[in-house]
Design a protein around this motif. Structure first.
Motif, PDB file in Angstrom:
ATOM      1  N   GLU A  25      25.058  -5.163  43.811  1.00 20.58           N
ATOM      2  CA  GLU A  25      27.225  -5.737  43.629  1.00 20.58           C
ATOM      3  C   GLU A  25      26.580  -6.619  43.308  1.00 20.58           C
ATOM      4  N   ASP A  26      25.817  -8.122  43.467  1.00 21.04           N
ATOM      5  CA  ASP A  26      26.604  -9.474  43.104  1.00 21.04           C
ATOM      6  C   ASP A  26      26.828  -9.794  41.802  1.00 21.04           C
ATOM      7  N   THR A  27      26.224  -9.058  40.834  1.00 20.89           N
ATOM      8  CA  THR A  27      26.194  -8.701  39.744  1.00 20.89           C
ATOM      9  C   THR A  27      27.840  -9.115  39.222  1.00 20.89           C
ATOM     10  N   LEU A  28      27.993  -7.199  39.804  1.00 25.31           N
ATOM     11  CA  LEU A  28      29.330  -6.973  38.947  1.00 25.31           C
ATOM     12  C   LEU A  28      30.413  -7.476  38.673  1.00 25.31           C
ATOM     13  N   ALA A  29      30.739  -7.397  37.794  1.00 27.96           N
ATOM     14  CA  ALA A  29      32.518  -7.437  37.246  1.00 27.96           C
ATOM     15  C   ALA A  29      33.504  -7.608  39.080  1.00 27.96           C
ATOM     16  N   ASP A  30      34.296  -8.587  39.100  1.00 29.58           N
ATOM     17  CA  ASP A  30      35.566  -8.024  40.365  1.00 29.58           C
ATOM     18  C   ASP A  30      36.265  -6.495  39.988  1.00 29.58           C
ATOM     19  N   TYR A  31      36.822  -6.333  38.724  1.00 28.10           N
ATOM     20  CA  TYR A  31      37.723  -5.139  38.547  1.00 28.10           C
ATOM     21  C   TYR A  31      36.582  -3.755  38.502  1.00 28.10           C
ATOM     22  N   THR A  32      35.019  -3.991  38.182  1.00 26.98           N
ATOM     23  CA  THR A  32      33.972  -2.931  39.120  1.00 26.98           C
ATOM     24  C   THR A  32      34.189  -2.692  40.416  1.00 26.98           C
ATOM     25  N   LEU A  33      34.170  -3.521  41.546  1.00 24.07           N
ATOM     26  CA  LEU A  33      33.596  -3.412  42.635  1.00 24.07           C
ATOM     27  C   LEU A  33      35.070  -2.968  43.017  1.00 24.07           C
ATOM     28  N   ARG A  34      36.328  -3.246  42.449  1.00 18.07           N
ATOM     29  CA  ARG A  34      37.201  -2.767  42.512  1.00 18.07           C
ATOM     30  C   ARG A  34      37.539  -1.416  42.473  1.00 18.07           C
ATOM     31  N   PHE A  35      37.394  -1.198  40.935  1.00 17.71           N
ATOM     32  CA  PHE A  35      37.293   0.691  40.687  1.00 17.71           C
ATOM     33  C   PHE A  35      36.864   1.160  41.821  1.00 17.71           C
ATOM     34  N   MET A  36      35.148   0.443  42.225  1.00 21.36           N
ATOM     35  CA  MET A  36      34.891   2.315  43.444  1.00 21.36           C
ATOM     36  C   MET A  36      34.988   1.887  44.596  1.00 21.36           C
ATOM     37  N   ALA A  37      36.019   0.936  45.069  1.00 21.96           N
ATOM     38  CA  ALA A  37      36.277   0.806  46.535  1.00 21.96           C
ATOM     39  C   ALA A  37      37.583   1.456  46.457  1.00 21.96           C
ATOM     40  N   ASP A  38      38.468   1.794  45.279  1.00 18.66           N
ATOM     41  CA  ASP A  38      40.197   2.182  45.561  1.00 18.66           C
ATOM     42  C   ASP A  38      39.312   3.737  45.354  1.00 18.66           C
ATOM     43  N   SER A  39      38.524   4.072  44.106  1.00 18.94           N
ATOM     44  CA  SER A  39      38.837   5.919  44.088  1.00 18.94           C
ATOM     45  C   SER A  39      38.300   5.863  45.653  1.00 18.94           C
ATOM     46  N   GLU A  40      36.961   5.299  45.832  1.00 17.68           N
ATOM     47  CA  GLU A  40      36.615   6.280  47.396  1.00 17.68           C
ATOM     48  C   GLU A  40      36.840   6.056  48.229  1.00 17.68           C
ATOM     49  N   ALA A  41      38.225   5.273  48.901  1.00  9.84           N
ATOM     50  CA  ALA A  41      39.271   4.846  49.005  1.00  9.84           C
ATOM     51  C   ALA A  41      40.599   6.167  49.146  1.00  9.84           C
ATOM     52  N   VAL A  42      40.788   6.677  47.924  1.00 14.74           N
ATOM     53  CA  VAL A  42      41.470   8.259  48.033  1.00 14.74           C
ATOM     54  C   VAL A  42      40.795   9.123  47.626  1.00 14.74           C
ATOM     55  N   ALA A  43      39.299   9.323  47.868  1.00 16.41           N
ATOM     56  CA  ALA A  43      38.802  10.384  47.513  1.00 16.41           C
ATOM     57  C   ALA A  43      38.054  10.290  49.530  1.00 16.41           C
ATOM     58  N   GLY A  44      38.744   9.092  50.381  1.00 11.87           N
ATOM     59  CA  GLY A  44      38.276   9.457  51.408  1.00 11.87           C
ATOM     60  C   GLY A  44      39.360  10.140  52.345  1.00 11.87           C
ATOM     61  N   ARG A  45      40.297  10.063  51.137  1.00  4.19           N
ATOM     62  CA  ARG A  45      42.114  10.627  52.591  1.00  4.19           C
ATOM     63  C   ARG A  45      42.311  12.167  52.151  1.00  4.19           C
ATOM     64  N   ARG A  46      41.409  12.591  50.275  1.00  7.20           N
ATOM     65  CA  ARG A  46      41.659  13.632  50.490  1.00  7.20           C
ATOM     66  C   ARG A  46      40.330  14.267  49.178  1.00  7.20           C
ATOM     67  N   SER A  47      40.206  15.714  49.900  1.00  6.82           N
ATOM     68  CA  SER A  47      39.076  16.245  49.158  1.00  6.82           C
ATOM     69  C   SER A  47      38.589  16.736  47.951  1.00  6.82           C
ATOM     70  N   PHE A  48      37.681  17.085  47.300  1.00  6.68           N
ATOM     71  CA  PHE A  48      37.730  17.245  46.010  1.00  6.68           C
ATOM     72  C   PHE A  48      38.307  18.503  45.636  1.00  6.68           C
ATOM     73  N   PHE A  49      38.386  19.942  46.590  1.00  7.86           N
ATOM     74  CA  PHE A  49      39.686  20.728  46.516  1.00  7.86           C
ATOM     75  C   PHE A  49      40.930  19.730  46.730  1.00  7.86           C
ATOM     76  N   ASP A  50      41.375  19.562  47.165  1.00  9.09           N
ATOM     77  CA  ASP A  50      43.097  18.605  47.057  1.00  9.09           C
ATOM     78  C   ASP A  50      42.773  18.904  45.821  1.00  9.09           C
ATOM     79  N   GLY A  51      42.364  17.609  44.861  1.00  6.67           N
ATOM     80  CA  GLY A  51      41.974  17.459  43.784  1.00  6.67           C
ATOM     81  C   GLY A  51      42.182  18.366  42.463  1.00  6.67           C
ATOM     82  N   LEU A  52      41.204  18.576  43.284  1.00  8.66           N
ATOM     83  CA  LEU A  52      41.601  20.283  41.700  1.00  8.66           C
ATOM     84  C   LEU A  52      43.345  21.074  41.913  1.00  8.66           C
ATOM     85  N   ALA A  53      43.456  21.397  43.156  1.00 15.50           N
ATOM     86  CA  ALA A  53      44.722  21.590  43.140  1.00 15.50           C
ATOM     87  C   ALA A  53      46.035  20.547  43.295  1.00 15.50           C
ATOM     88  N   MET A  54      46.095  19.420  43.219  1.00 13.91           N
ATOM     89  CA  MET A  54      46.629  19.019  42.046  1.00 13.91           C
ATOM     90  C   MET A  54      46.630  18.926  40.867  1.00 13.91           C
TER      91      MET A  54
END
Length: 526
Positions: free
Chosen positions: A357-386
């Protein structure tokens, strides 16, 4: 200010001030090979010289592939002695014979490095060619250079600790986009006639728009990808080129069933009915839906003007153009896509980068964190419905039309070295810049001001400025990006031609008609 740049004829020769082989499209070069007016070796040499002379300031190339030289010599020997029957056979069985291709570095070449822009993968060597690379080789083409991309192809700018900053040949302060930014920059700089690209949220179409090139996002399953993420229905590999005819040429080689990817579909007769020379003549009666904002995307004035100019050109040539609305918001598209990324792509990225993680670009860390945050409040099925709701809305909007025409990016440009961790603010010149929350008194979130003015407008996440993700959510539709004009910031703008699911020929026809009606140089004036 909206203006087009001539692509062919005397004006183009004046603009380029050269008749060097690297200015020729792949289709033009093939004709010259067959008439013995141009050697494949000379064609390749001109691109290598161009890379040597110009890439230090653009930084689009990760390496030059020396094995291209014997491949060009073999093609040269064939054309020197070929009979008419030989040429006809080669056109059918080896349609890329003698053509150099620049490959996005994420597409493996057996025996060569495969980093995907990650520092901790710098010693990784690919065991096999990517499926599309193998098909290029089988068709007589060869890879002469490899192109930069951001880490994991997870950003719409192109810079990384591994490769540094890739710049737009039209304006070196700005980005060529991403993640196939190296491919787009290389094409616009005259480093190659053909390039490979990939697209999971706009990674082919955005750099094509920002560099004035052509990018094809194939429907899911049309072109094979690498497992296990080939199972991700948002993604797809494909071609980037300087002309629509060249995009069709390379796409025909890439498509079809491959045993390495069980999602691939048969594509027999793919684009057999497409003739770029007849595209404009076939416009009469075609029904084109124009949607400038795809809901509430904050489209800049120059981008809107260029998009409307393209629509007017189509209408003048006989197409029936009708402006429509879609009930989308940039925020809803972002939430839907990042639910998907959080459940599929982010876990793959975490696994591949754990302990580094200490070698990664800042945008890579942010992409993972942002997508994990959204997935944390919406299930895989929620995503399919959307997703299903967005798909239904697109189908309803396109009912009765042949294609949908829309801008590729709401913002005209991005800063070359920016990461956009604190959102994006659109300046008076249409460039999206980092941070600046509520800049210049602008609103915040997903809706543009009622006046339509976008200068100083702030978005919480820069992905909300790109108009490509809806069509990865609806990823059975084929799309061709073509240039639409110039932005005030000095780089091109693009339009997406979106057809009904798996009706690729219609997208290519309308794109080729736009190319003819709104001519474009395809090469930056370096």
């Amino acid at each position: 200010m909206s203006r087009a740049v001539p692509r062919s004829g005397a004006d183009a020769k004046t603009a380029n001030t050269t008749t060097e082989p690297w200015t020729l499209s792949a289709t033009e070069a093939l004709a010259a090979f067959r008439s013995k007016e141009l050697s494949p070796v000379d064609y390749l040499t001109s691109f290598i010289g161009r890379i040597t002379a110009e890439d230090e300031r653009i930084n689009a190339v990760t390496e030059v592939v020396e094995e291209a030289v014997p491949s060009a010599r073999e093609a040269e020997r064939f054309y020197l002695s070929a009979t008419d029957d030989d040429l006809a056979d080669a056109a059918a069985t080896r349609p890329l014979l003698g053509l150099p291709v620049i490959a996005k570095e994420k597409h493996p070449l057996a025996g060569r490095g495969l980093t995907q822009g990650l520092l901790h993968e710098r010693d990784t060597i690919a065991d096999n060619d990517a499926a599309i690379i193998a098909r290029i080789r089988a068709a007589g083409g060869f890879v002469h250079a490899r192109a930069t991309s951001p880490e994991f192809s997870c950003a719409t700018i192109t810079h990384s600790p591994m490769w540094g900053v890739t710049r737009n040949p039209w304006n070196l302060d700005l980005s060529p986009g991403g993640s196939s930014g190296g491919s787009g920059a290389a094409l616009a700089a005259g480093f190659a006639p053909l390039a490979t690209a990939s697209d999971i949220a706009g990674s082919t179409r955005l750099p094509a728009a920002f560099t004035g090139t052509v990018g094809y996002k194939a429907p899911y399953g049309r072109i094979p990808g690498a497992q296990p993420l080939a199972a991700d229905w948002y993604r797809g590999d494909g071609p980037m080129t300087r002309t629509v005819a060249d995009a069709a040429l390379l796409a025909k080689v890439m498509v079809g069933v491959d045993p390495s990817d069980h999602a691939t579909i048969t594509s027999l007769g793919f684009l057999d009915d497409f003739d770029p020379a007849e595209a404009a003549d076939r416009l009469r009666g075609r029904r084109v839906a124009l949607c400038v904002r795809l809901g509430d995307f904050p489209v800049g004035k120059d981008t809107e003007a260029n998009t409307r100019a393209v629509a007017s050109a189509l209408e003048s040539a006989g197409a029936q153009v009708e402006e429509i609305e879609l009930p989308w918001t940039a925020e809803r598209i972002f939430e839907t896509a990042f639910t998907h990324f959080g459940h599929l792509l982010a876990p793959a990225m975490r696994k591949a980068t754990r302990g580094h993680e200490d070698t990664l670009a800042d945008y890579t860390l942010r992409f993972m964190a942002d997508s994990e945050a959204v997935a944390g409040r919406r299930s895989f099925f929620d995503g399919l419905a959307m997703e299903s709701q967005i798909q239904a809305e697109l189908a309803s909007a396109m009912d009765g039309f042949d294609v949908l025409l829309a801008p590729t990016s709401a913002v005209a440009g991005l800063e070359a070295d920016a990461s956009y961790l604190d959102g994006i603010t659109v300046g008076a010149d249409g460039v999206g810049r980092e941070g600046g929350e509520n800049g210049a008194g602008g609103d915040s979130g997903g809706a543009v001001a009622a006046s339509g003015e976008t200068a100083g407008f702030h978005l919480d996440h820069y992905w909300q400025a790109h108009m490509t993700m809806p069509f990865n959510i609806c990823n059975r539709v084929p799309i061709v990006n073509v240039p639409s004009g110039m932005a005030d910031c000095g780089i091109p703008t693009g339009v997406q031609v979106i057809a009904h699911p798996y009706h690729d020929v219609r997208a290519f026809e309308i794109a080729a008609a736009i190319e003819e009606l709104c001519p474009w140089s395809g090469l930056a004036p370096l």
